[in-house]
Design a protein around this motif. Structure first.
Motif, PDB file in Angstrom:
ATOM      1  N   MET A   1       0.882  -1.156   0.000  1.00 36.22           N
ATOM      2  CA  MET A   1       0.000   0.000   0.000  1.00 36.22           C
ATOM      3  C   MET A   1       0.922   1.209   0.000  1.00 36.22           C
ATOM      4  O   MET A   1       1.641   1.448   0.971  1.00 36.22           O
ATOM      5  CB  MET A   1      -0.886  -0.002   1.246  1.00 36.22           C
ATOM      6  N   PRO A   2       0.974   1.972  -1.089  1.00 38.45           N
ATOM      7  CA  PRO A   2       1.959   3.048  -1.190  1.00 38.45           C
ATOM      8  C   PRO A   2       1.668   4.252  -0.310  1.00 38.45           C
ATOM      9  O   PRO A   2       2.574   5.013   0.034  1.00 38.45           O
ATOM     10  CB  PRO A   2       1.923   3.428  -2.668  1.00 38.45           C
ATOM     11  N   GLY A   3       0.395   4.429   0.043  1.00 41.70           N
ATOM     12  CA  GLY A   3       0.025   5.633   0.769  1.00 41.70           C
ATOM     13  C   GLY A   3      -0.832   6.521  -0.116  1.00 41.70           C
ATOM     14  O   GLY A   3      -1.058   6.240  -1.296  1.00 41.70           O
ATOM     15  N   VAL A   4      -1.320   7.601   0.455  1.00 42.44           N
ATOM     16  CA  VAL A   4      -2.209   8.512  -0.262  1.00 42.44           C
ATOM     17  C   VAL A   4      -1.376   9.611  -0.908  1.00 42.44           C
ATOM     18  O   VAL A   4      -0.762  10.423  -0.219  1.00 42.44           O
ATOM     19  CB  VAL A   4      -3.254   9.123   0.681  1.00 42.44           C
ATOM     20  N   VAL A   5      -1.325   9.613  -2.220  1.00 40.28           N
ATOM     21  CA  VAL A   5      -0.507  10.558  -2.983  1.00 40.28           C
ATOM     22  C   VAL A   5      -1.391  11.206  -4.047  1.00 40.28           C
ATOM     23  O   VAL A   5      -2.195  10.525  -4.699  1.00 40.28           O
ATOM     24  CB  VAL A   5       0.691   9.842  -3.659  1.00 40.28           C
TER      25      VAL A   5
ATOM     26  N   TRP B   1      -1.363  12.361   3.657  1.00 43.90           N
ATOM     27  CA  TRP B   1      -0.816  12.571   2.326  1.00 43.90           C
ATOM     28  C   TRP B   1       0.692  12.351   2.313  1.00 43.90           C
ATOM     29  O   TRP B   1       1.394  12.731   3.237  1.00 43.90           O
ATOM     30  CB  TRP B   1      -1.115  13.986   1.837  1.00 43.90           C
ATOM     31  N   LYS B   2       1.158  11.746   1.233  1.00 47.50           N
ATOM     32  CA  LYS B   2       2.590  11.544   1.010  1.00 47.50           C
ATOM     33  C   LYS B   2       2.998  12.213  -0.294  1.00 47.50           C
ATOM     34  O   LYS B   2       2.176  12.417  -1.183  1.00 47.50           O
ATOM     35  CB  LYS B   2       2.927  10.047   0.907  1.00 47.50           C
ATOM     36  N   THR B   3       4.291  12.501  -0.407  1.00 49.39           N
ATOM     37  CA  THR B   3       4.842  12.907  -1.692  1.00 49.39           C
ATOM     38  C   THR B   3       4.996  11.662  -2.560  1.00 49.39           C
ATOM     39  O   THR B   3       4.954  10.526  -2.060  1.00 49.39           O
ATOM     40  CB  THR B   3       6.219  13.561  -1.516  1.00 49.39           C
ATOM     41  N   ALA B   4       5.192  11.857  -3.849  1.00 50.46           N
ATOM     42  CA  ALA B   4       5.420  10.704  -4.737  1.00 50.46           C
ATOM     43  C   ALA B   4       6.676   9.951  -4.329  1.00 50.46           C
ATOM     44  O   ALA B   4       6.737   8.719  -4.417  1.00 50.46           O
ATOM     45  CB  ALA B   4       5.520  11.177  -6.183  1.00 50.46           C
TER      46      ALA B   4
END
Length: 313
Positions: free
Chosen positions: A214-218, A244-247
């Motif tokens: 799960m990469p996170g919310v971007v 929120w995360k950065t790419a």
């Protein structure tokens, strides 16, 4: 009971940080959906570590722009562009047939989210067709190349939104129930997680490690179909803030699973924030993995159903 895998990295770690000191010269990688967002950052980091990277993209012009940017930034000229439309099984077959030699890293990153009710010519719901069946067909077709590598990693990019739906085997394509874009996306992301469970079990003897992330919310192009008003209402509702995360941060978990010696021999797990996820809990609104997304019986059933669907297409 298996021991939960943890690493020194966290939700704020970047792809460059988790790949620091890792040497990938001589290793070959494919990243799907690499023309923007998390996919582009994943490809950039793998290239920066010395890998030969193929950007598998629907839009070759966008892919070429990213490729030139990666070459300029890393000095690695072993960056290739190949057209891949995961919703089109002819395109998937052509891409796999054109691949020659070993494949050490496959990051199944591409995806669609929140699209209106759409079915492929085969009658498959578009989220399921693209996010799961496209990657299933691609990865199984590339199995010989992965096995030849002898120490290959496959990363299946899932989502916390898998919690919105298990795989509904009795109505995969919303033919008998009202269409819900969120449920359709959630089902496809559960399928991504289940794919890792079954592939890891089937292919461990080939030296192929398969895990879900799960990469996170971007804020990427993936969210272009998401209702902006609905998102704004959620953020103003007093609910826990979206993390929120950065790419660069979003790509970190994929890069970790694809490259880190800390995870050698690990397969069939679901990771988030650079660590194996904990079981889903009601008090964790943005993390955790649902039991149905790790169920080996569901994973085996999905593999058979997917094989049958592709055979009939």
């Amino acid at each position: 009971m298996t021991t939960r895998i943890t690493t020194p990295f966290t939700a704020t770690s970047t792809a460059a940080e988790v790949a620091a000191g890792i040497e990938l010269s001589g290793r070959r990688a494919i990243v799907t959906g690499a023309s923007s967002g998390i996919g582009a950052e994943t490809a950039r980091t793998l290239a920066g570590a010395g890998a030969e990277v193929t950007l598998a993209v629907r839009n070759p012009a966008a892919g070429e722009h990213v490729a030139q940017d990666i070459i300029a930034g890393t000095g690695n000229k072993q960056i290739h562009i190949a057209v891949l439309d995961l919703a089109d099984q002819t395109s998937v077959a052509a891409f796999a047939a054109a691949w020659q030699g070993p494949l050490h890293i496959l990051v199944n990153n591409a995806g669609i989210m929140g699209v209106p009710a759409t079915h492929t010519p085969d009658g498959w719901e578009l989220h399921f067709a693209t996010n799961h069946l496209g990657h299933f067909a691609l990865t199984t077709a590339l199995h010989p190349a992965l096995a030849t590598a002898g120490d290959a990693r496959v990363v299946s990019v899932s989502s916390s939104q898998h919690r919105l739906s298990p795989v509904v085997f009795d109505d995969l394509h919303f033919q008998r129930r009202p269409y819900d874009a969120h449920a359709a996306y959630g089902q496809s992301k559960t399928a991504n997680a289940l794919f890792a469970v079954e592939a890891a079990q089937r292919w461990a003897g080939d030296g192929i490690a398969v895990n879900a992330v799960m990469p996170g919310v971007v804020r990427t192009n993936l969210m272009r179909h998401v209702d902006r008003d609905l998102l704004a209402q959620f953020e103003a509702s007093g609910a826990p803030a979206l993390p929120w995360k950065t790419a660069e941060q979003g790509a970190a978990t994929s890069v970790l699973l694809a490259t880190s010696p800390l995870l050698a021999g690990i397969g069939g797990r679901y990771f988030e924030d650079c660590n194996e996820a904990e079981p889903l809990r009601p008090d964790n609104l943005h993390g955790g993995v649902a039991a149905y997304a790790q169920d080996p019986d569901q994973a085996a059933r999905l593999w058979q159903v997917s094989t049958d669907l592709l055979a009939d297409s």
